[in-house]
Structure formats: structure tokens, C-alpha cells
Scaffold this active site. Structure first.
Site, PDB file in Angstrom:
ATOM      1  N   ASP A   1       0.837  -1.192   0.000  1.00 11.47           N
ATOM      2  CA  ASP A   1       0.000   0.000   0.000  1.00 11.47           C
ATOM      3  C   ASP A   1       0.880   1.252   0.000  1.00 11.47           C
ATOM      4  O   ASP A   1       1.905   1.312   0.686  1.00 11.47           O
ATOM      5  CB  ASP A   1      -0.891  -0.009   1.241  1.00 11.47           C
ATOM      6  CG  ASP A   1      -1.778   1.212   1.343  1.00 11.47           C
ATOM      7  OD1 ASP A   1      -2.679   1.351   0.507  1.00 11.47           O
ATOM      8  OD2 ASP A   1      -1.544   2.026   2.259  1.00 11.47           O
TER       9      ASP A   1
ATOM     10  N   GLU B   1       1.609  -0.543  -5.079  1.00  8.25           N
ATOM     11  CA  GLU B   1       0.637   0.463  -5.498  1.00  8.25           C
ATOM     12  C   GLU B   1       1.390   1.747  -5.849  1.00  8.25           C
ATOM     13  O   GLU B   1       1.849   2.473  -4.967  1.00  8.25           O
ATOM     14  CB  GLU B   1      -0.369   0.747  -4.382  1.00  8.25           C
ATOM     15  CG  GLU B   1      -1.429   1.765  -4.791  1.00  8.25           C
ATOM     16  CD  GLU B   1      -2.149   2.408  -3.616  1.00  8.25           C
ATOM     17  OE1 GLU B   1      -3.259   2.919  -3.836  1.00  8.25           O
ATOM     18  OE2 GLU B   1      -1.585   2.433  -2.502  1.00  8.25           O
TER      19      GLU B   1
END
Length: 475
Positions: free
Chosen positions: A206, A232
Site C-alpha cells: 500500500d 501500489e
């Protein structure tokens, strides 16, 4: 995770059940993944066993597992206060049981790793009882383990064209970890290794963009085993940080593909789907999607609120020979901050709602179940290249080698097209459409598509698709 041999043998037999007298089924490799956003561990386990494994889904992407701040909003899951595996989604024991159940079903588990930051509030008590303050997490991190940003007055990121700001200032007050520090890297690696010890197969990193590529690579390099890594990193025009920077650590999410699909489907340019790889990372390094939990809320991509376009985009996503597709499954909401149905600080078990044009807030939509036939199709065609592409009006299609054919109609009217194909002669059943409970159907009972002398006539539904593959033929 090693897939059970019995499962690998069973999948081609299951999808070939309509063709007992036909040629032997080809081997399959499940590739398509599903993001079960905010699904509790008990529900993930059941879905792996009953639906995902039997229908050729390769992996499931979870929501974060670590302890987080209290609150009903979905984003509280992304504000860690400790690395205990106790959250609104379930206990450590339930998490371990879920990973085992998915593995037994042949479905890999990808955990959502929130390692860039800790919580963004001044202090409090986490959902498992951990007391904390901003920059002070007892037994884990202290003030010296976080960046101190002097580049902006607020301490938050204000300019995404400034790489140092993006990677050392805070994202909306979230305590930004100094991931360049060896002690911080060791602590993060220990947390991820704990997840691996329970059978987790890989990690979504993330907010990877908010850590330097070198920091991400250094953390990944400390991990035990060889977990799958998907970072990400949202591509931004003119920005100094790009997805390609992170490929030494693993794969990345191809956000631009989702944004491009949101343009070409409403714009009637579905023939451009095969060009979506242009300007992107290599196919083996790309994980593609139509929507995810962020983009369905910020309006950057199509979503289930655009049901017709969403269905067409999903068929295109799976149909092209680029990237690893990730389907999405969430819940209905009118407030973008709203979390899923919860009771006493815990997300309730998932019960898929009946299809509706206006679902009630909190209804579990289970969108992935509507297209699991395409996941099976993808497992059959594998990495076979696009061939014999054709275009007629708002319909477009192509072969994937000699293993499959897909045709997509981006029109509000049904269409009949006659196309050339490399599929072997025979009568094929349509693999597109729902196959999982409660929408199970006999795809061969609805009549087959005859391929003869390298040609086939296809009846395309409005805003829909037809998909044929060699493991699903009429008897």
C-alpha cells in the site's frame, strides 16, 4: 503456495463437463484474482472454498489484517496502531484458518501491507486494545522512527511534483515511517514474515509511491521465501515517481489501464483495448483492474454504479493478453467514507445481495460472481496471444491463439456477427456470464456456437460478451 494436484486435475474436467465425447481438455493455469474488499476472514474462507477455487480464480486480495484505529469508516483499516493480526475483519486464528482454507482450494492469498505509515490521529486505543500516541507506538516505533517534514508548513504533501515531499512528508497527517532506517525496515520485515509464516503468498504494498523504490526493495529483500509483490504506484503525468521505478521489487498495479477503460468504453472505442499495453510496464509486471476500493470512490474509473459499461470493461480487461486481471467485489454505498455492515466493532459475515439497480447502502454486491466464467476462460487461454482481431460497428473480438475466442458488444442493441476464428471445428458453449451460486446456470443448455471451417456466427447480447474456449464444448 503449492496448488493441490487434485485441484489442478479437477478444474479442466469441471469446465469440460459439456463435452464428454470431444477432445481432451487442455491444462489450465488459474491467473485471474479477486479483491474481496473489507470481507471478513470467515467469509473469505467460505468464498475460496465454495466459489473461487472451483471456478479457476488464482488468488484473492485481502483488506489489511493488522490492528487499526477504531471507527466504522472503511479507511480506519489503513491506519495501523500495531502489527497484531486482530482487526474488525477477524482474529489471528480466523485469519490463519482462512489462509489454510484458501490454500486447500488452490487460491493464493495476497495480504494488503500498510507499511508506509501508522495512524493519522493524535492518539487513542486500537481495536485490539493497544494504547498509542501520534509517533509513539509502544514496543514498535518511537518518534525517531518517523520522518519529520520541514518542506511544507503543514507537514503534509502539497506538491506531487516534488519527490522528496511525496516520500518524506505526510499523507493527510498519517505518521510517515522512515523506511530508510534499518530498524524500521527490520520491524516491517518481521511483520510481513509473520504473515508469510501463516501461509500468505504475497503482498500488495500500500502507498508504495510514498516510499522510495530503494526502500521498498530493501524491505522486500529482507523477507523470507519468495512472496509475490505488487506495489501500489499510481502513474501521474509529469511526476518524478513512476511505476517502472519499483519493478526491481516486484510487480505493480497498472492504474492507467483502468483509467483508459473508463474512456474507451463510454466513448465507443472498445477496439482500442488491445492497445492498453502501450506506454505501460511489461505484461508480466502488470496487475490490471477495472476498479478498486479507491477509484470506485473517487470516480476515476468505471464501477458497479455503471453496470453496463462495467460489464463490458471487465470482459475487455480479461480478454486482452496484457497483465494479470484483478476483479473487484465490494458493497453499496452513498457516503464514500462508509464502511461495510458492522456490529460491535466487527464486520458482519458476507451475504451476497440479490441483483438490483438500486442496492441499499451496505449491500454486499459480489460483483465478481457475475464474471467467473471469464476467469475460467482466462485459465484456459493462458498467455496465448491475441489473433484474428475483427471489428464490426460497436462490436469487437479476437482469438487467443487456438484456445479461445472473445467478442464484446459495446452497444445497447444485440448484434449478430460472423467471424473468422482459429478455434477447432465443433460446437462451443458460451463461457461468459455468471456461474457461481446463486446464479448457477447450465451454459451448454442454452445452445452452442458452431465453429465450422474456421468461421462462427455469434449472437452478442447488448452491452455484453460471448467467450468460447476449447474446454467448454457441447456434447
Amino acid at each position: 503456495m503449492r496448488r493441490p494436484l487434485a485441484l489442478l486435475l479437477a478444474l479442466p474436467l469441471a469446465v469440460a463437463a459439456c463435452s464428454p465425447a470431444g477432445p481432451p481438455a487442455v491444462d489450465t493455469t488459474p491467473t485471474v484474482g479477486v479483491q474481496l474488499f473489507q470481507w471478513p476472514w470467515r467469509s473469505v474462507a467460505k468464498e475460496c472454498t465454495d466459489v473461487l477455487g472451483p471456478h479457476g480464480v488464482g488468488f484473492v486480495l485481502l483488506s489489511p489484517a493488522q490492528e487499526h484505529i477504531e471507527g466504522d469508516q472503511w479507511w480506519t483499516s489503513y491506519q495501523p496502531v500495531s502489527y497484531q493480526l486482530e482487526s474488525k475483519l477477524g482474529t489471528r486464528e480466523e485469519f490463519a484458518q482462512m489462509v489454510e482454507a484458501c490454500g486447500d482450494a488452490g487460491v493464493d492469498v495476497i495480504a494488503d501491507a500498510v507499511i508506509n505509515h501508522m495512524a493519522g490521529i493524535d492518539g487513542g486505543v486500537g481495536v485490539a486494545g493497544t494504547e498509542f500516541e501520534h509517533y509513539e507506538y509502544p514496543g514498535l516505533y518511537g518518534r525517531d522512527d518517523f520522518h519529520t517534514c520541514s518542506l511544507t508548513v503543514s507537514g503534509d504533501i502539497e506538491n506531487y511534483l516534488d519527490q522528496q515531499q511525496v516520500q518524506e512528508c505526510e499523507l493527510v497527517n498519517l505518521a510517515d515511517l522512515d523506511t530508510g532506517s534499518d530498524p524500521v525496515r527490520d520491524t516491517i520485515a518481521a511483520y510481513l514474515d509473520d504473515l508469510t509464516s501463516l501461509g500468505v503468498d504475497g503482498f500488495r504494498i500500500d502507498a508504495a509511491k510514498h516510499m522510495s523504490a530503494g526502500d521498498v526493495e530493501a524491505i522486500v529483500g529482507r523477507l523470507q521465501g519468495d512472496p509475490r509483490i505488487i506495489s501500489e504506484v499510481i502513474r501521474g503525468s509529469g511526476e518524478p515517481i513512476q511505476p517502472e521505478d519499483y519493478l526491481d521489487a516486484g510487480a505493480v498495479f497498472a492504474f492507467q489501464v483502468a483509467k483508459d477503460l473508463a474512456g474507451i468504453v463510454p466513448g465507443g472505442s472498445v477496439h482500442r483495448a488491445v492497445e492498453l499495453r502501450d506506454g505501460e510496464v511489461p505484461s508480466d509486471d502488470a496487475y490490471t483492474f477495472v476498479t478498486n476500493h479507491d477509484t470506485e470512490r473517487n470516480g476515476q474509473t468505471l464501477s458497479s454504479k455503471d453496470p453496463d459499461e462495467f460489464r463490458v470493461a471487465t470482459a475487455l480487461l480479461i480478454g486482452i493478453d496484457y497483465g494479470t486481471p484483478v476483479l473487484y467485489s465490494g458493497y453499496a454505498f452513498s457516503d464514500r467514507d462508509a464502511g461495510p455492515p458492522s456490529s460491535e466493532g466487527r464486520v458482519e459475515d458476507v451475504e451476497c445481495a440479490e441483483p438490483s439497480e438500486d442496492p441499499a447502502d451496505g449491500a454486499w454486491l459480489c460483483q465478481h460472481r457475475d464474471v467467473l466464467g471469464l476467469a475460467e476462460w482466462a485459465a484456459v487461454v493462458g498467455d496465448a496471444p491475441v489473433a484474428n482481431m475483427w471489428r464490426e460497428g460497436y462490436a469487437v473480438g479476437w482469438d487467443r491463439g487456438e484456445l479461445g475466442l472473445i467478442a464484446v458488444n459495446d452497444s445497447s442493441r444485440p448484434a449478430t456477427v460472423r467471424v473468422s476464428t482459429g478455434l477447432p471445428d465443433g460446437e462451443y458453449c458460451d463461457a461468459a456470464g455468471p456461474v457461481a451460486p446463486p446464479t448457477t446456470r447450465d451454459r451448454c443448455a442454452e445452445g452452442g456456437v458452431v465453429v465450422e471451417d474456421g468461421a462462427a456466427e455469434l449472437q452478442l447480447p447488448a452491452m455484453g460478451a460471448v467467450a468460447l474456449h476449447v474446454n467448454l464444448r457441447a456434447g
